[in-house]
Design a protein around this motif. Structure first.
Motif, PDB file in Angstrom:
ATOM      1  N   VAL A  71       0.693  -1.260  -0.009  1.00  8.14           N
ATOM      2  CA  VAL A  71       0.102  -0.190   0.054  1.00  8.14           C
ATOM      3  C   VAL A  71       0.750   1.184   0.100  1.00  8.14           C
ATOM      4  CG1 VAL A  71      -2.109  -1.238   1.069  1.00  8.14           C
ATOM      5  CG2 VAL A  71      -0.126  -0.056   2.368  1.00  8.14           C
ATOM      6  N   ASP A  72       2.209   1.140   0.529  1.00  6.00           N
ATOM      7  CA  ASP A  72       2.904   2.325   0.549  1.00  6.00           C
ATOM      8  C   ASP A  72       3.846   2.658  -0.714  1.00  6.00           C
ATOM      9  OD1 ASP A  72       4.732   0.205   0.526  1.00  6.00           O
ATOM     10  OD2 ASP A  72       5.780   0.896   2.620  1.00  6.00           O
ATOM     11  N   GLY A  73       3.632   1.730  -1.836  1.00  5.62           N
ATOM     12  CA  GLY A  73       4.137   1.896  -3.167  1.00  5.62           C
ATOM     13  C   GLY A  73       5.778   1.717  -3.126  1.00  5.62           C
ATOM     14  N   GLN A  74       6.440   1.074  -1.956  1.00  6.66           N
ATOM     15  CA  GLN A  74       7.935   1.158  -1.799  1.00  6.66           C
ATOM     16  C   GLN A  74       8.167  -0.070  -2.565  1.00  6.66           C
ATOM     17  OE1 GLN A  74       9.718   0.844   2.275  1.00  6.66           O
ATOM     18  NE2 GLN A  74      11.076   2.463   1.616  1.00  6.66           N
ATOM     19  N   SER A  75       9.289  -0.086  -3.128  1.00  6.41           N
ATOM     20  CA  SER A  75       9.759  -1.465  -3.765  1.00  6.41           C
ATOM     21  C   SER A  75      10.893  -1.823  -2.917  1.00  6.41           C
ATOM     22  CB  SER A  75      10.224  -1.243  -5.330  1.00  6.41           C
ATOM     23  OG  SER A  75      11.311  -0.086  -5.366  1.00  6.41           O
ATOM     24  N   GLY A  76      11.450  -2.953  -3.194  1.00  2.00           N
ATOM     25  CA  GLY A  76      12.718  -3.438  -2.734  1.00  2.00           C
ATOM     26  C   GLY A  76      13.863  -2.503  -2.958  1.00  2.00           C
ATOM     27  N   ALA A  77      13.851  -2.248  -4.178  1.00  2.00           N
ATOM     28  CA  ALA A  77      15.119  -1.294  -4.485  1.00  2.00           C
ATOM     29  C   ALA A  77      14.978   0.063  -3.808  1.00  2.00           C
ATOM     30  CB  ALA A  77      15.166  -1.037  -6.059  1.00  2.00           C
TER      31      ALA A  77
END
Length: 466
Positions: A71-77
């Motif tokens: 939901v926060d849109g944060q990717s692993g990179a």
């Protein structure tokens, strides 16, 4: 003392092969596993102190970096950009009790034949790391308790091993009465109260238990609507497979081993893959008694059996010519489905009755439907690129369904792929039509390779009983 040290360095039962852990993490997992193995009735009051920075780093390493964001849109990179700072903040919040589990992002995946979907909850990347770390610690405990014939979501165990064990058991017994067991909507109906009782037997660490409760109550976010669940555990979370295994182990596996088997008249075995199970009984009466008590057993834990997918059938080699001619085909009586494959009796090249496996009709239809959709969406891409992508998809399909004896289904899939590929190439434009005759020439230049059967379910199979 030296002997004890050697035992402490033995591999954790079920440790994933090919994924070496840092020495500190591996030593901690070994210690947890040894304590759980030496004291089967032991309840761990303190586990959270093992989940330090080294543990979180290993959890980060094991977490997919290219998966869909939460939901926060944060990717692993994005998370890896300030990895040390992010992991330290996560650890501090967990130790101080300030860790809040964010809701999962609602997504849907295909189910069955592809006409229906199953809801999936996609956690945030940081939540995935925390779930992976907790799952690693709990796995070291529960791998010592899970039974040998339980497969699915376990380290160093695969669906192909389950299929081999099933085929070997059927051949050794010359068939029997097969009871297919399916739990209706399992991941949506797990009773949280019963789950906590099951956890109490082995894990009572307050930090771990509160974290698990937060995940169970976090719910899923679909659009702007938050749905906090009263039951169930969302598919897609890192800890959900372990929780599912624990719950079904308590509901079905332990009960069958400790209560059911001692009361049976004949031989029997149960093979479980996550929430799906198959029981094989030598005596029809035993099988029918187990089928009758299943609703009561499941009801105690808030579960219900799937009325259409739970059934009992006679599964044995045809004894007469008439029986052979009317033998099992597809979903006909005498065959059953398990792990996406239809299991049926057929003669080998040596003329011996064996259990064979072919792609289940529902899974075959889902594969064709998915490939047809892909061909439609990508029909305007360059043909060489489409060709390479289709080969990759076929190889991916074979990675699971490439079993000995399943070559006809794989060849048929290639025909269906060629058919839908030609259909959508023909519809790219009115000027560049692709009739079937012209498409045959294109296939000679860009051929679809022959199926590769990488998996044999007949290795080390004992001689069937007579």
């Amino acid at each position: 003392m030296e002997g004890r040290r050697c035992r402490d360095r033995e591999p954790v039962k079920g440790q994933t092969a090919g994924t070496p852990s840092p020495e500190g993490v591996s030593t901690k997992l070994q210690r947890i596993a040894r304590l759980a193995r030496e004291a089967p009735q032991r309840a761990f009051l303190s586990l959270a102190h093992y989940l330090d920075m080294a543990f979180l780093h290993e959890a980060f390493r094991r977490t997919r970096k290219d998966a869909a964001p939460g939901v926060d849109g944060q990717s692993g990179a994005d998370y890896a950009t300030h990895l040390e700072e992010n992991l330290r903040g996560l650890l501090d919040r967990c130790k101080a009790g300030r860790y809040h589990a964010p809701p999962g992002r609602r997504a849907y995946g295909p189910k069955g034949d592809g006409t229906t979907t199953r809801p999936i909850g996609v956690p945030t990347f940081e939540d995935k790391v925390r779930q992976r770390a907790v799952a690693m610690g709990l796995e070291a405990v529960y791998e010592q308790d899970f039974l040998e014939w339980s497969y699915g979501f376990r380290p160093r165990r695969s669906a192909h091993q389950a299929l081999q064990a099933l085929g070997q058991g059927l051949l050794q017994r010359g068939g029997g009465w097969v009871l297919e067991v399916d739990i209706h909507g399992f991941f949506d109906t797990v009773d949280h109260r019963q789950l906590r009782r099951s956890l109490d037997q082995r894990v009572r660490d307050g930090v771990i238990r509160r974290t698990l409760d937060k995940w169970l109550k976090a719910g899923v976010l679909e659009g702007t609507t938050l749905s906090p669940p009263a039951t169930g555990t969302p598919q897609g979370s890192g800890v959900s497979p372990l929780v599912a295994n624990l719950y079904v182990h308590e509901v079905l596996a332990k009960w069958f081993a400790a209560t059911v088997k001692p009361r049976l008249k004949g031989r029997a075995f149960l093979l479980r893959y996550a929430d799906d199970a198959v029981g094989v009984f030598a005596c029809e009466e035993d099988a029918r008694r187990v089928l009758e008590v299943l609703p009561k057993r499941f009801g105690k834990y808030g579960l219900t059996r799937h009325s259409q997918k739970t059934r009992l059938l006679r599964f044995a080699p045809p004894a007469t010519r008439a029986a052979r001619e009317a033998g099992p085909r597809g979903n006909a009586p005498g065959s059953f489905e398990f792990l996406g494959l239809t299991h049926y009796w057929a003669k080998s090249r040596k003329g011996v009755w064996v259990v064979k496996h072919k792609t289940a009709a529902s899974r075959f239809g889902r594969a064709v439907k998915g490939l047809a959709h892909w061909c439609r969406v990508n029909r305007h891409q360059p043909v060489p690129w489409q060709h390479q992508q289709l080969i990759g998809k076929l190889r991916g399909h074979e990675a699971y369904y490439g079993l000995t004896g399943n070559a006809p289904a794989l060849r048929r899939l290639r025909y269906e792929v060629a058919r839908v590929w030609q259909k959508w190439l023909n519809r790219r434009s009115h000027r560049a039509a692709m009739p079937w005759e012209r498409f045959q020439g294109l296939l000679q230049r860009y051929p679809l390779p022959a199926p590769v059967l990488d998996h044999s379910v007949y290795r080390h199979v004992a001689k069937p009983c007579t």
